[in-house]
Design an enzyme around this catalytic site. Structure first.
Site, PDB file in Angstrom:
ATOM      1  CE  LYS A  54      -3.704  -2.604   2.025  1.00 58.26           C
ATOM      2  NZ  LYS A  54      -4.309  -3.187   3.226  1.00 58.26           N
ATOM      3  CD  GLN A  98      -3.432  -4.688   6.463  1.00 59.48           C
ATOM      4  OE1 GLN A  98      -3.293  -3.728   5.711  1.00 59.48           O
ATOM      5  NE2 GLN A  98      -4.031  -5.795   6.086  1.00 59.48           N
ATOM      6  CG  ASP A 121     -10.111  -1.192   4.607  1.00 60.22           C
ATOM      7  OD1 ASP A 121      -9.859  -1.517   3.435  1.00 60.22           O
ATOM      8  OD2 ASP A 121      -9.473  -1.602   5.591  1.00 60.22           O
TER       9      ASP A 121
END
Ligand code: NAP
Length: 286
Positions: A54, A98, A121
């Site tokens: 990322k 994460q 997300d």
């Protein structure tokens, strides 16, 4: 029989990223630079790889990025305090925590704390709710990537029978909602589904997200069906395998995604696209 078309997530990603790069250039003229913050707690090796990827995608596209690597012993309060700080930080438009988090940290509490506008997300309950009722929202990245890949086959989704195997909150459920939004007729299967082979064989579009290496063989697939394999399973020999037995299924299917090189690259690209969208919205440009 002609060989199935391989849907390359890598190639589609490159095309989308070119478009994103042009938009980043345009935005820079208005002094806006998309900014993504990634929060990583603990030592999970796979998570470290995902976060590095990322970070690299941000660098390649000229985004501002911050990676906060916290120790596995960090308290929930420390993680929440960091999220609060990032919520208030103007240079950050997207926040990604994460997952999985260490067991002593309540994942839901952390996701709920992320600003809805920075939830790139798409896991915040408000974004999930907006997806359900069909309102504008930041879409979860992997499901958004799945839809993009199906669209790029050139096959009309409307009116098709789509079967989604797997009903997780991060993949199966949102994929089925997005397919429904595209006017497919959607059937969902899961571990308690009876007659799954018969149901799957009715699919014009088959999306598989179960986490069982190579489980879906040609017997599940209607000739010519589009097959999207979300699965990412690490085999004992270290290789990556999907949930679909690619070699047998491609003999009967229509367009099909490989693993690796299919859905995986699309997930990060959709994250970049969400961050761009969040940056535009937070600056009143979308
Ligand atoms: P998950 O949370 O474990 O959910 C798995 C789902 O599959 C559940 O709904 C489960 O049913 C169902 N299932 C399990 N075994 C089954 C079987 N034998 N028959 C029918 N259904 C079965 O997994 P997930 O997070 O959705 O992930 C699924 C796969 O996608 C994994 O391999 C994961 O690594 C991969 N993934 C890839 C990406 C990417 O970027 N490419 C992103 C996310 C996930 P129940 O609900 O009844 O238990």
């Amino acid at each position: 029989m002609t060989a199935a078309t391989i849907i390359s997530g890598k190639q589609i990603s490159e095309e989308i990223r070119k478009g994103i790069a042009l938009e980043v250039e345009q935005l820079s003229k208005q002094n806006v630079r998309p900014g993504l913050a990634v929060v990583l707690v603990g030592d999970d090796p796979a998570s470290h790889v995902y976060v590095r990827n990322k970070e690299k995608a941000c660098q390649d596209l000229g985004y501002y990025s911050e990676v906060h690597r916290l120790s596995a012993e960090s308290s929930q309060e420390e993680v929440l305090a960091l999220v609060d700080k990032l919520n208030a930080q103007d240079s950050i438009h997207g926040i990604l925590v994460q997952l999985p988090l260490p067991k002593h940290i309540h994942e839901k509490a952390v996701i709920d704390a992320i600003s809805v506008k920075k939830d790139v997300d798409g896991f915040h309950p408000v974004n999930v709710g907006n997806l359900v009722i069909g309102d504008d929202s930041l879409l979860p990245c992997t499901p958004a990537g799945v839809i993009e890949m199906i669209k790029r086959t050139g096959i009309e989704i409307a009116g098709k029978h789509a079967v989604v195997i797997g009903r997780s909150n991060i993949v199966g459920k949102p994929v089925s909602l997005l397919l429904q939004r595209e006017n497919a007729t959607v059937t969902m299967c899961h571990s308690r589904t009876a007659n799954m082979v018969e149901i799957a064989r009715q699919a014009d579009i088959l999306v598989v997200a179960i986490g069982r290496a190579n489980m879906i063989d040609a017997s599940y697939v209607k000739p010519g069906a589009v097959v999207i394999d979300v699965g990412m399973n690490r085999l004992e020999n270290g290789k990556l395998a999907g949930d679909v037995d690619f070699e047998s299924v491609k003999q009967v299917s229509g367009p099909i995604t490989p693993v690796p090189g299919g859905v995986g690259p699309m997930t990060i690209t959709m994250l970049m696209q969400n961050t761009l969208l969040a940056a535009k919205r937070l600056n009143g440009l979308a």
